[in-house]
Design a protein around this motif. Structure first.
Motif, PDB file in Angstrom:
ATOM      1  N   LEU A   1      14.857  59.396  58.723  1.00 35.85           N
ATOM      2  CA  LEU A   1      14.353  58.137  59.164  1.00 35.85           C
ATOM      3  C   LEU A   1      12.865  57.795  59.460  1.00 35.85           C
ATOM      4  O   LEU A   1      12.117  56.959  59.319  1.00 35.85           O
ATOM      5  N   ASN A   2      12.722  58.762  60.531  1.00 34.27           N
ATOM      6  CA  ASN A   2      11.390  58.640  60.865  1.00 34.27           C
ATOM      7  C   ASN A   2      10.231  58.925  59.673  1.00 34.27           C
ATOM      8  O   ASN A   2       9.247  58.252  59.865  1.00 34.27           O
ATOM      9  N   LYS A   3      10.490  59.752  58.832  1.00 30.76           N
ATOM     10  CA  LYS A   3       9.829  60.009  57.586  1.00 30.76           C
ATOM     11  C   LYS A   3       9.752  58.629  56.894  1.00 30.76           C
ATOM     12  O   LYS A   3       8.281  58.175  56.461  1.00 30.76           O
ATOM     13  N   ALA A   4      10.798  58.017  56.493  1.00 31.81           N
ATOM     14  CA  ALA A   4      10.677  56.610  56.154  1.00 31.81           C
ATOM     15  C   ALA A   4       9.775  55.777  56.765  1.00 31.81           C
ATOM     16  O   ALA A   4       8.793  55.063  56.403  1.00 31.81           O
ATOM     17  N   VAL A   5      10.003  55.597  58.127  1.00 31.43           N
ATOM     18  CA  VAL A   5       9.170  54.793  58.928  1.00 31.43           C
ATOM     19  C   VAL A   5       7.768  55.146  59.127  1.00 31.43           C
ATOM     20  O   VAL A   5       6.705  54.342  58.775  1.00 31.43           O
ATOM     21  N   ASP A   6       7.627  56.453  59.090  1.00 32.39           N
ATOM     22  CA  ASP A   6       5.838  56.921  59.079  1.00 32.39           C
ATOM     23  C   ASP A   6       5.436  56.595  57.592  1.00 32.39           C
ATOM     24  O   ASP A   6       4.194  56.259  57.674  1.00 32.39           O
ATOM     25  N   ALA A   7       6.004  56.805  56.375  1.00 34.13           N
ATOM     26  CA  ALA A   7       5.755  56.501  55.291  1.00 34.13           C
ATOM     27  C   ALA A   7       5.253  55.017  55.347  1.00 34.13           C
ATOM     28  O   ALA A   7       4.508  54.651  54.701  1.00 34.13           O
ATOM     29  N   PHE A   8       6.351  54.356  55.855  1.00 37.26           N
ATOM     30  CA  PHE A   8       6.001  52.658  55.644  1.00 37.26           C
ATOM     31  C   PHE A   8       4.787  52.454  56.639  1.00 37.26           C
ATOM     32  O   PHE A   8       3.766  51.651  56.200  1.00 37.26           O
ATOM     33  N   ARG A   9       4.586  53.318  57.697  1.00 39.89           N
ATOM     34  CA  ARG A   9       3.475  53.047  58.793  1.00 39.89           C
ATOM     35  C   ARG A   9       2.025  53.470  58.128  1.00 39.89           C
ATOM     36  O   ARG A   9       1.331  52.834  58.302  1.00 39.89           O
ATOM     37  N   GLU A  10       2.366  54.608  57.339  1.00 43.87           N
ATOM     38  CA  GLU A  10       1.092  55.431  56.660  1.00 43.87           C
ATOM     39  C   GLU A  10       0.715  54.287  55.432  1.00 43.87           C
ATOM     40  O   GLU A  10      -0.519  54.302  55.352  1.00 43.87           O
ATOM     41  N   GLU A  11       1.705  53.521  54.936  1.00 41.41           N
ATOM     42  CA  GLU A  11       1.481  52.698  53.938  1.00 41.41           C
ATOM     43  C   GLU A  11       0.482  51.653  54.483  1.00 41.41           C
ATOM     44  O   GLU A  11      -0.678  51.089  53.942  1.00 41.41           O
ATOM     45  N   LYS A  12       0.866  51.145  55.577  1.00 43.98           N
ATOM     46  CA  LYS A  12       0.259  49.967  56.200  1.00 43.98           C
ATOM     47  C   LYS A  12      -1.420  50.502  56.791  1.00 43.98           C
ATOM     48  O   LYS A  12      -2.339  49.561  56.751  1.00 43.98           O
ATOM     49  N   VAL A  13      -1.210  51.775  57.377  1.00 44.71           N
ATOM     50  CA  VAL A  13      -2.701  52.123  57.857  1.00 44.71           C
ATOM     51  C   VAL A  13      -3.446  52.201  56.463  1.00 44.71           C
ATOM     52  O   VAL A  13      -4.782  52.040  56.781  1.00 44.71           O
ATOM     53  N   GLN A  14      -3.130  53.015  55.485  1.00 46.77           N
ATOM     54  CA  GLN A  14      -3.857  52.898  54.249  1.00 46.77           C
ATOM     55  C   GLN A  14      -4.347  51.427  53.946  1.00 46.77           C
ATOM     56  O   GLN A  14      -5.482  51.483  53.500  1.00 46.77           O
ATOM     57  N   GLN A  15      -3.356  50.685  54.064  1.00 46.50           N
ATOM     58  CA  GLN A  15      -3.798  49.276  53.448  1.00 46.50           C
ATOM     59  C   GLN A  15      -4.762  48.734  54.540  1.00 46.50           C
ATOM     60  O   GLN A  15      -5.690  48.089  53.899  1.00 46.50           O
ATOM     61  N   ILE A  16      -4.643  49.299  55.837  1.00 49.78           N
ATOM     62  CA  ILE A  16      -5.598  48.746  56.736  1.00 49.78           C
ATOM     63  C   ILE A  16      -7.036  49.313  56.411  1.00 49.78           C
ATOM     64  O   ILE A  16      -8.142  48.678  56.377  1.00 49.78           O
ATOM     65  N   THR A  17      -7.014  50.795  56.222  1.00 49.48           N
ATOM     66  CA  THR A  17      -8.130  51.428  55.862  1.00 49.48           C
ATOM     67  C   THR A  17      -8.726  51.005  54.676  1.00 49.48           C
ATOM     68  O   THR A  17     -10.115  50.662  54.523  1.00 49.48           O
ATOM     69  N   LYS A  18      -7.784  50.584  53.348  1.00 48.86           N
ATOM     70  CA  LYS A  18      -8.524  49.963  52.272  1.00 48.86           C
ATOM     71  C   LYS A  18      -9.152  48.441  52.581  1.00 48.86           C
ATOM     72  O   LYS A  18     -10.315  48.457  52.125  1.00 48.86           O
ATOM     73  N   ALA A  19      -8.674  47.765  53.528  1.00 50.44           N
ATOM     74  CA  ALA A  19      -9.148  46.470  53.589  1.00 50.44           C
ATOM     75  C   ALA A  19     -10.293  46.695  54.579  1.00 50.44           C
ATOM     76  O   ALA A  19     -11.454  45.849  54.157  1.00 50.44           O
TER      77      ALA A  19
END
Length: 561
Positions: free
Chosen positions: A151-169
């Motif tokens: 579950l933590n990995k799924a949340v981390d994946a989701f968080r990492e995806e948002k972090v990547q979106q932030i980085t991309k933005a």
């Protein structure tokens, strides 16, 4: 195109470029702002919520795992409550995540399903620890930890995806900022180039024509009006150039007209000066002629006075003749009476014949004197006629000179006309006097002839006195004839006296005319003097005008047209 339109067009172009840059920058800034807002409100919040969800999963794991140690003894069974709180918090955080990421509903739904299974399995594990001890709980703890990790990995994946979106933005924002800076530089360079071109175009279309116009104005200021203003422009400078060209043409034409007028003024001033001198000379000639007229009028007056004296003497002689004729008439009557007596008065007749002879000689002498006086009157009349003719000629000359003088000679023309009329009246009076004198001389000739016959008869009667008795009848007849002739002489003498009176009146009129002529001539002399002074003033004014015209010519000659 006018200067205002050119400048407006230039500012519009520059403002359009600046506005374009501003719009582009505004759009890019708006896009960056939207990206930042989205990143801040969704992506960043999603990453934070994902971190909080991970923390909630960890807290649920922690509280449920702690029960394995306490096993709910001694009142330490609050782990389930804490875990339930964090489970509810995770649900809330998941709902917020759904709101922030509506496009990830399926993933979040799977994440919720996984968390529910995870939480349910954890609760089962905690209860196993409480009821079954460590052995029962440890059997489930490994799977629980795996589920927590998953579950933590799924949340981390989701968080990492948002972090990547932030980085991309953030990267996109940086790229956008860099591109905006580059576009800013490019647009700035373009604006500078276009502004420089516009400035050069404005300089070419405004400054150069103004410079040419300034040079032309300096040339015109130096007096050179033969160089046209060549400015081909449709703006205000071109209109100003056209106005300068019209001004130059008008000045050129004005200078031509002024130069022509100056030449005409010089010529007119010269002609006026010459005319004034000629008028002065004519006035002097008129003055000389008037002096001659005055002298002639004085001579005419003296002649009139002499004629009056001569006519007075002739009147006295005629009165004497009339008196003698009356005496002779009385004697004739006496002779008639003596002839009636006949021979008795022969001696008396002889004596009377001698007296008659003496009286006849006296009468003949008086008549001869009258004839001589009449001849003198004729000579005086000839002099008066010559004076009248000369006065008439001088009046005509004065009228001609007055006509030459124009307005200044009107008064003198009137005087000359009066002098001419007086000369005509004087000439007419002289003619009437000459006619009267001719009539007097004719009657005097008859009287002389009668006196001669009387003298001859008297001499014949004296020669034949001795034969008086024989020819007494003839003598009586002769006496009768003599009486008739004497009566005729007496009538003629009376007529001569009347004619002499008329001649004397005419001479008086001529004397008054001569006085009037002299007075008019004096007035004419004064008028001519005033006219001469006016002519001299006109000559001075003409010379002054000639000088001013020469100055005007010198001033106009400075211009080159």
């Amino acid at each position: 195109m006018s200067i205002a339109k050119k400048i407006t067009l230039a500012f519009v172009v520059i403002l359009a470029m600046v506005a374009t840059i501003g719009v582009v920058l505004l759009l890019e800034s708006s896009r960056q702002s939207d990206t930042t807002t989205t990143m801040e409100s969704r992506t960043l919040r999603s990453a934070i919520v994902a971190e909080e969800m991970k923390l909630s999963v960890t807290q649920v794991q922690q509280w449920l795992t702690d029960i394995s140690a306490t096993r709910g003894q001694n009142g330490l069974d609050d782990g389930l409550e804490k875990a339930d709180q964090y489970a509810k918090l995770f649900a809330e955080q998941l709902e917020e995540m759904k709101k922030l990421n509506p496009e990830d509903q399926e993933r979040l739904l799977e994440l919720k399903t996984s968390f529910d299974i995870y939480y349910e399995f954890g609760t089962k594990m905690a209860k196993a620890f409480v009821t079954g001890g460590h052995e029962a709980g440890n059997q489930l703890m490994g799977e629980f930890d795996q589920r927590a990790e998953k579950l933590n990995k799924a949340v981390d994946a989701f968080r990492e995806e948002k972090v990547q979106q932030i980085t991309k933005a953030v990267s996109e924002i940086q790229d956008s900022i860099e591109m905006s800076n580059q576009m800013m530089i490019i647009f700035f360079v373009i604006v500078l180039v276009i502004s420089g071109g516009i400035a050069y175009w404005l300089s070419r279309s405004i400054i150069l024509p103004l410079r040419k116009l300034n040079q032309t104005a300096l040339v015109i200021a130096k007096g050179k009006l033969d160089q046209p203003v060549n400015i081909r422009s449709r703006d205000e400078v071109g209109q100003l150039g056209e106005a300068f060209e019209k001004m130059r043409c008008n000045l050129q034409e004005l200078i031509h007209e002024v130069r022509k007028t100056a030449d005409e003024v010089v010529a007119s001033a010269s002609e006026l000066s010459a005319g004034a001198e000629q008028t002065a000379a004519s006035a002097k000639e008129i003055s000389t002629s008037i002096d001659e007229i005055k002298e002639g009028a004085m001579k005419q007056q003296r002649g009139s006075n002499e004629s009056a004296a001569s006519m007075s003497e002739m009147k006295d002689g005629i009165e004497m003749v009339a008196s003698s004729a009356a005496s002779v008439a009385e004697l004739s009557i006496v002779m008639t009476e003596l002839a009636n007596k006949g021979n008795e008065t022969v001696h008396q007749v002889a004596s009377q014949m001698e007296q008659i002879n003496e009286q006849t000689q006296k009468t003949s002498m008086v008549i001869r004197q009258l004839d001589e006086l009449s001849a003198q009157i004729g000579q005086i009349l000839q002099v008066l006629d010559a004076i009248s003719a000369q006065t008439h000629i001088l009046a005509l000359n004065a009228a001609i000179e007055a006509a030459r003088a124009g307005e200044n000679g009107k008064g003198f023309s009137i005087v000359a006309e009066e002098v001419r009329k007086l000369a005509g009246e004087s000439r007419a009076s002289s003619a009437r006097i000459a006619n009267l004198v001719e009539e007097i001389r004719a009657h005097m000739a008859v009287a002389v002839e009668a006196m001669n016959r009387n003298s001859k008869e008297t001499e014949s009667g004296m020669g034949v006195t001795q034969n008086a008795s024989l020819i007494f009848a003839d003598m009586r007849q002769v006496v009768l004839e003599v009486t008739e002739q004497i009566q005729e002489v007496s009538a003629s003498a009376e007529q001569m006296r009347a004619n002499t009176q008329r001649v004397n009146d005419s001479v008086g009129i001529m004397s008054k005319i001569a006085e009037n002529t002299e007075m008019n001539v004096r007035r004419a002399v004064v008028s001519v003097g005033m006219q001469l002074s006016a002519c001299e003033e006109v000559a001075v004014s003409a010379n002054r005008l000639n000088g001013e015209a020469n100055k005007l010519q010198e001033m106009v000659s400075k211009f080159e047209v």
